[in-house]
Design an enzyme around this catalytic site. Sequence first.
Site, PDB file in Angstrom:
ATOM      1  N   GLU A 123       1.082  -1.110   0.050  1.00 27.80           N
ATOM      2  CA  GLU A 123      -0.052   0.602  -0.377  1.00 27.80           C
ATOM      3  C   GLU A 123       0.765   1.550   0.303  1.00 27.80           C
ATOM      4  OE1 GLU A 123      -1.813  -1.651   3.788  1.00 27.80           O
ATOM      5  OE2 GLU A 123      -1.272   0.523   4.382  1.00 27.80           O
ATOM      6  N   CYS A 134       7.060  -6.125   7.171  1.00 28.72           N
ATOM      7  CA  CYS A 134       8.498  -5.336   7.417  1.00 28.72           C
ATOM      8  C   CYS A 134       8.804  -7.040   9.770  1.00 28.72           C
ATOM      9  CB  CYS A 134       7.130  -4.706   8.185  1.00 28.72           C
ATOM     10  SG  CYS A 134       9.004  -3.777   9.395  1.00 28.72           S
ATOM     11  N   CYS A 184       7.175  -3.818  15.539  1.00 27.36           N
ATOM     12  CA  CYS A 184       6.846  -2.937  16.489  1.00 27.36           C
ATOM     13  C   CYS A 184       5.088  -3.350  17.368  1.00 27.36           C
ATOM     14  CB  CYS A 184       6.833  -1.327  15.899  1.00 27.36           C
ATOM     15  SG  CYS A 184       8.224  -0.767  15.149  1.00 27.36           S
ATOM     16  N   CYS A 199       2.201  -1.573  15.727  1.00 30.37           N
ATOM     17  CA  CYS A 199       2.139  -1.005  13.884  1.00 30.37           C
ATOM     18  C   CYS A 199       1.087  -2.567  13.572  1.00 30.37           C
ATOM     19  CB  CYS A 199       3.603  -1.250  13.278  1.00 30.37           C
ATOM     20  SG  CYS A 199       3.718  -0.883  11.917  1.00 30.37           S
ATOM     21  N   GLY A 227       7.108  -1.942   6.316  1.00 29.73           N
ATOM     22  CA  GLY A 227       8.754  -2.055   5.798  1.00 29.73           C
ATOM     23  C   GLY A 227       9.475  -0.938   6.766  1.00 29.73           C
ATOM     24  N   GLU A 228      10.841  -1.984   6.548  1.00 31.16           N
ATOM     25  CA  GLU A 228      11.918  -0.713   7.513  1.00 31.16           C
ATOM     26  C   GLU A 228      12.749  -0.411   6.359  1.00 31.16           C
ATOM     27  OE1 GLU A 228      13.248   1.176  10.074  1.00 31.16           O
ATOM     28  OE2 GLU A 228      14.652   1.800   8.528  1.00 31.16           O
ATOM     29  N   SER A 266      12.262   7.340   6.636  1.00 33.87           N
ATOM     30  CA  SER A 266      11.636   7.036   8.581  1.00 33.87           C
ATOM     31  C   SER A 266      12.236   5.978   8.612  1.00 33.87           C
ATOM     32  CB  SER A 266       9.674   7.027   8.096  1.00 33.87           C
ATOM     33  OG  SER A 266       9.447   7.145   9.696  1.00 33.87           O
ATOM     34  N   SER A 311      11.786   6.959  14.167  1.00 35.66           N
ATOM     35  CA  SER A 311      10.873   6.663  14.855  1.00 35.66           C
ATOM     36  C   SER A 311      11.349   6.543  16.590  1.00 35.66           C
ATOM     37  CB  SER A 311      10.172   5.117  14.593  1.00 35.66           C
ATOM     38  OG  SER A 311       9.452   5.762  13.021  1.00 35.66           O
ATOM     39  N   LEU A 312      10.772   7.175  17.034  1.00 39.60           N
ATOM     40  CA  LEU A 312      11.549   7.282  18.947  1.00 39.60           C
ATOM     41  C   LEU A 312      10.810   6.077  19.755  1.00 39.60           C
ATOM     42  CD1 LEU A 312      14.211   7.867  20.365  1.00 39.60           C
ATOM     43  CD2 LEU A 312      13.064   9.960  20.910  1.00 39.60           C
ATOM     44  N   HIS A 313       9.975   6.908  19.819  1.00 37.79           N
ATOM     45  CA  HIS A 313       8.691   6.608  20.269  1.00 37.79           C
ATOM     46  C   HIS A 313       8.852   5.968  21.814  1.00 37.79           C
ATOM     47  CE1 HIS A 313       6.459   6.640  16.834  1.00 37.79           C
ATOM     48  NE2 HIS A 313       7.358   5.619  16.447  1.00 37.79           N
ATOM     49  N   ASN A 338      -2.404   5.471  16.644  1.00 35.11           N
ATOM     50  CA  ASN A 338      -3.653   4.478  15.453  1.00 35.11           C
ATOM     51  C   ASN A 338      -3.966   3.428  15.871  1.00 35.11           C
ATOM     52  OD1 ASN A 338      -4.878   5.617  13.645  1.00 35.11           O
ATOM     53  ND2 ASN A 338      -3.668   6.399  12.451  1.00 35.11           N
ATOM     54  N   CYS A 392      -0.521   1.951   9.469  1.00 34.38           N
ATOM     55  CA  CYS A 392       0.726   1.680   8.100  1.00 34.38           C
ATOM     56  C   CYS A 392       0.137  -0.175   8.008  1.00 34.38           C
ATOM     57  CB  CYS A 392       1.892   1.607   9.017  1.00 34.38           C
ATOM     58  SG  CYS A 392       1.932   3.044   9.146  1.00 34.38           S
TER      59      CYS A 392
HETATM   60  N1  SAH Z   1      10.205   1.259   9.458  1.00 34.48           N
HETATM   61  C1  SAH Z   1      10.286   2.227   9.440  1.00 34.48           C
HETATM   62  C2  SAH Z   1       9.089   3.503   8.780  1.00 34.48           C
HETATM   63  C3  SAH Z   1       7.589   2.796   8.499  1.00 34.48           C
HETATM   64  S1  SAH Z   1       6.358   2.915   9.450  1.00 34.48           S
HETATM   65  C4  SAH Z   1      10.165   3.529  10.757  1.00 34.48           C
HETATM   66  O1  SAH Z   1       9.517   2.364  11.978  1.00 34.48           O
HETATM   67  O2  SAH Z   1       9.880   4.851  10.672  1.00 34.48           O
HETATM   68  C5  SAH Z   1       6.326   4.994   9.581  1.00 34.48           C
HETATM   69  C6  SAH Z   1       5.468   5.506  10.639  1.00 34.48           C
HETATM   70  O3  SAH Z   1       4.422   5.041  11.336  1.00 34.48           O
HETATM   71  C7  SAH Z   1       6.540   5.266  12.264  1.00 34.48           C
HETATM   72  O4  SAH Z   1       6.722   6.308  13.002  1.00 34.48           O
HETATM   73  C8  SAH Z   1       5.956   4.016  12.822  1.00 34.48           C
HETATM   74  O5  SAH Z   1       6.574   4.084  14.592  1.00 34.48           O
HETATM   75  C9  SAH Z   1       4.584   4.740  12.382  1.00 34.48           C
HETATM   76  N2  SAH Z   1       3.579   3.612  12.965  1.00 34.48           N
HETATM   77  C10 SAH Z   1       3.342   2.297  13.308  1.00 34.48           C
HETATM   78  N3  SAH Z   1       1.915   1.831  13.352  1.00 34.48           N
HETATM   79  C11 SAH Z   1       1.338   2.940  13.761  1.00 34.48           C
HETATM   80  C12 SAH Z   1       0.315   2.730  14.809  1.00 34.48           C
HETATM   81  N4  SAH Z   1      -0.861   2.698  14.625  1.00 34.48           N
HETATM   82  N5  SAH Z   1      -0.432   4.392  14.952  1.00 34.48           N
HETATM   83  C13 SAH Z   1       0.592   5.825  14.893  1.00 34.48           C
HETATM   84  N6  SAH Z   1       1.743   4.888  14.283  1.00 34.48           N
HETATM   85  C14 SAH Z   1       2.705   3.904  13.782  1.00 34.48           C
END
Ligand code: SAH
Length: 346
Positions: free
Chosen positions: A91, A111, A115, A118, A158-159, A190, A213-215, A289, A332
Amino acid sequence: MIDIKSLNMKELTNFILEKGEKRYRAEQLFSWMHSRLARNPGEMSNIPKTVKELLKSEAEYTALETVDIQTSEEDGTKKYLFGLSDGNVIESVWMRYRDWNSVCISSQVGCRMGCRFCASTLDGCIRNLTPSEMLDQVYSIRRESGERISNIVIMGSGEPLDNYDALLKFLEIITDEKGLNIGERHITVSTCGLVPEIRRLAELKKQITLAISLHAPNDGKRRSLMPIANKYSVTDLMEAVKYYYEKTGRRITFEYALARDVNDTPEDAAELSGLLKGLNCHVNLIPVNPVRERALRGSSGRRASDFKTELEKNGINVTIRREMGRDIDGACGQLRRKHLEAVFHV
Ligand code: SAH
């Protein structure tokens, strides 16, 4: 068979010369594939039959099949589901802002980063995308929308740094002045934080934006959300990020998905401020999300704005990202998942 749309100008020229064709044919072909965005060699009106025969017998011409398009009634965001030649689906998302737009593309089918919030990673990584499959997401959307693409974010499933070589080839071709000629400054990659690859990318001194993507503000919380944090500590990650900034001069973006009561407390905001203070960076806060298979919930609006205020007090640039396309499975991997469920009843 050679994946002709994944070749950069030099490789394409070598291919053409090896086959005894004239050098300028490579330029014409490159232009048809990457600027005029031909869907198939049949459209290439000034390419002679001999070259078309060559393409037919020795090359594979990547052209994604549009399986589904969903348009958000809230904000016009479009989510595309594309079919690959091996039957997999991926997608991509097209977002329109006031005077610019952005295409978000996938870099892998699935991926393997795992995480916890995700949807893309639920079934692991099926395979890497080729450069041409990454390019054709942009090309298909360019053709379908009829609009020039201003920005590209590699932030779909994907990463990207786990598919490093294809990513570099993609960047090379999409920024080629004989192709779509997208400026490096209009491209964001990203990553969940693959430290060695961040350093390798820094060495290239490209002007692309790196989004991390720190989180979470510390190892303990980050490990509970992102398995990659077991491999690389927040300290190692921050050192790599600083290195990227030193080499490129590009301001770093940090993505921070706010999960209710998990990483959105006042203490988290204070700790994050300490970590980022003094760094030339921008923080994107986005409430998680909700994904059906995942237990995490998004933070309340109040929590998100308090979190933002705390960062701002410490002089950190921060925005709460609008959640675009929420009504069309914007998170995603959700559209792809829904499609697979409908087709295979998984
Ligand atoms: N693998 C890469 C790029 C793809 S994810 C990365 O980790 O950055 C793209 C972004 O969406 C990342 O910041 C990821 O952490 C975030 N993401 C994935 N699922 C999510 C969700 N359910 N709610 C909010 N952000 C999300």
